[in-house]
Motif scaffolding. Structure first.
Motif, PDB file in Angstrom:
ATOM      1  N   MET A  58       0.828  -1.209   0.000  1.00 51.52           N
ATOM      2  CA  MET A  58       0.000   0.000   0.000  1.00 51.52           C
ATOM      3  C   MET A  58       0.867   1.265   0.000  1.00 51.52           C
ATOM      4  O   MET A  58       0.510   2.254  -0.634  1.00 51.52           O
ATOM      5  CB  MET A  58      -0.936   0.016   1.213  1.00 51.52           C
ATOM      6  N   ILE A  59       1.986   1.214   0.693  1.00 54.21           N
ATOM      7  CA  ILE A  59       2.904   2.351   0.676  1.00 54.21           C
ATOM      8  C   ILE A  59       3.470   2.542  -0.727  1.00 54.21           C
ATOM      9  O   ILE A  59       3.512   3.664  -1.242  1.00 54.21           O
ATOM     10  CB  ILE A  59       4.022   2.162   1.713  1.00 54.21           C
ATOM     11  N   ALA A  60       3.867   1.453  -1.356  1.00 53.58           N
ATOM     12  CA  ALA A  60       4.386   1.534  -2.720  1.00 53.58           C
ATOM     13  C   ALA A  60       3.325   2.047  -3.685  1.00 53.58           C
ATOM     14  O   ALA A  60       3.621   2.853  -4.580  1.00 53.58           O
ATOM     15  CB  ALA A  60       4.884   0.166  -3.162  1.00 53.58           C
ATOM     16  N   PHE A  61       2.084   1.607  -3.506  1.00 50.71           N
ATOM     17  CA  PHE A  61       0.995   2.072  -4.361  1.00 50.71           C
ATOM     18  C   PHE A  61       0.771   3.572  -4.179  1.00 50.71           C
ATOM     19  O   PHE A  61       0.578   4.302  -5.155  1.00 50.71           O
ATOM     20  CB  PHE A  61      -0.284   1.296  -4.041  1.00 50.71           C
ATOM     21  N   GLY A  62       0.805   4.057  -2.956  1.00 49.92           N
ATOM     22  CA  GLY A  62       0.631   5.482  -2.690  1.00 49.92           C
ATOM     23  C   GLY A  62       1.737   6.328  -3.299  1.00 49.92           C
ATOM     24  O   GLY A  62       1.485   7.398  -3.860  1.00 49.92           O
ATOM     25  N   ILE A  63       2.972   5.844  -3.205  1.00 51.31           N
ATOM     26  CA  ILE A  63       4.092   6.572  -3.799  1.00 51.31           C
ATOM     27  C   ILE A  63       3.948   6.616  -5.317  1.00 51.31           C
ATOM     28  O   ILE A  63       4.183   7.651  -5.944  1.00 51.31           O
ATOM     29  CB  ILE A  63       5.433   5.936  -3.385  1.00 51.31           C
ATOM     30  N   ARG A 120      12.794  14.961 -12.844  1.00 47.59           N
ATOM     31  CA  ARG A 120      12.982  15.132 -11.407  1.00 47.59           C
ATOM     32  C   ARG A 120      11.879  14.424 -10.625  1.00 47.59           C
ATOM     33  O   ARG A 120      12.154  13.720  -9.639  1.00 47.59           O
ATOM     34  CB  ARG A 120      13.010  16.622 -11.058  1.00 47.59           C
ATOM     35  N   ALA A 121      10.628  14.565 -11.052  1.00 52.60           N
ATOM     36  CA  ALA A 121       9.512  13.923 -10.348  1.00 52.60           C
ATOM     37  C   ALA A 121       9.652  12.404 -10.403  1.00 52.60           C
ATOM     38  O   ALA A 121       9.429  11.715  -9.402  1.00 52.60           O
ATOM     39  CB  ALA A 121       8.180  14.363 -10.954  1.00 52.60           C
ATOM     40  N   GLY A 122      10.033  11.876 -11.546  1.00 48.85           N
ATOM     41  CA  GLY A 122      10.222  10.430 -11.663  1.00 48.85           C
ATOM     42  C   GLY A 122      11.369   9.930 -10.817  1.00 48.85           C
ATOM     43  O   GLY A 122      11.266   8.890 -10.150  1.00 48.85           O
ATOM     44  N   LEU A 123      12.466  10.664 -10.826  1.00 49.42           N
ATOM     45  CA  LEU A 123      13.640  10.259 -10.050  1.00 49.42           C
ATOM     46  C   LEU A 123      13.360  10.305  -8.552  1.00 49.42           C
ATOM     47  O   LEU A 123      13.710   9.381  -7.819  1.00 49.42           O
ATOM     48  CB  LEU A 123      14.836  11.160 -10.385  1.00 49.42           C
ATOM     49  N   VAL A 124      12.706  11.354  -8.103  1.00 51.32           N
ATOM     50  CA  VAL A 124      12.382  11.471  -6.681  1.00 51.32           C
ATOM     51  C   VAL A 124      11.471  10.329  -6.249  1.00 51.32           C
ATOM     52  O   VAL A 124      11.660   9.740  -5.175  1.00 51.32           O
ATOM     53  CB  VAL A 124      11.742  12.846  -6.371  1.00 51.32           C
ATOM     54  N   ALA A 125      10.502   9.983  -7.084  1.00 48.78           N
ATOM     55  CA  ALA A 125       9.592   8.885  -6.744  1.00 48.78           C
ATOM     56  C   ALA A 125      10.342   7.564  -6.676  1.00 48.78           C
ATOM     57  O   ALA A 125      10.104   6.758  -5.763  1.00 48.78           O
ATOM     58  CB  ALA A 125       8.477   8.803  -7.774  1.00 48.78           C
ATOM     59  N   MET A 126      11.255   7.323  -7.616  1.00 52.73           N
ATOM     60  CA  MET A 126      12.022   6.077  -7.583  1.00 52.73           C
ATOM     61  C   MET A 126      12.916   6.007  -6.350  1.00 52.73           C
ATOM     62  O   MET A 126      13.003   4.968  -5.691  1.00 52.73           O
ATOM     63  CB  MET A 126      12.866   5.934  -8.852  1.00 52.73           C
ATOM     64  N   LEU A 127      13.571   7.122  -6.022  1.00 52.81           N
ATOM     65  CA  LEU A 127      14.436   7.135  -4.849  1.00 52.81           C
ATOM     66  C   LEU A 127      13.642   6.966  -3.563  1.00 52.81           C
ATOM     67  O   LEU A 127      14.059   6.231  -2.661  1.00 52.81           O
ATOM     68  CB  LEU A 127      15.248   8.432  -4.812  1.00 52.81           C
ATOM     69  N   LEU A 128      12.496   7.625  -3.470  1.00 52.77           N
ATOM     70  CA  LEU A 128      11.661   7.499  -2.281  1.00 52.77           C
ATOM     71  C   LEU A 128      11.142   6.078  -2.137  1.00 52.77           C
ATOM     72  O   LEU A 128      11.149   5.516  -1.033  1.00 52.77           O
ATOM     73  CB  LEU A 128      10.496   8.481  -2.340  1.00 52.77           C
TER      74      LEU A 128
END
Length: 55
Positions: A5-10, A32-40
């Motif tokens: 669920m955390i992964a789905f929310g991210i 930047r948005a894609g990279l930040v999401a992958m890193l998070l």
């Protein structure tokens, strides 16, 4: 269950952020948005897989 669920929310937040950047025609913002999401996502997954008994 919680981890998925955390992964789905991210991933949903990343889709919204990338969509906003696409709407602004902001190429660097899309990356930047894609990279930040992958890193998070990677950070959260790593933190949730750490064995708590190690601390």
């Amino acid at each position: 269950m919680i981890t998925s669920m955390i992964a789905f929310g991210i991933s949903m937040a990343a889709a919204v952020s990338v969509g906003h950047a696409v709407g602004r025609n902001d190429g660097p913002g899309i990356k930047r948005a894609g990279l930040v999401a992958m890193l998070l996502g990677t950070l959260i997954a790593a933190l949730l897989t750490v064995d708590r008994r190690a601390f």
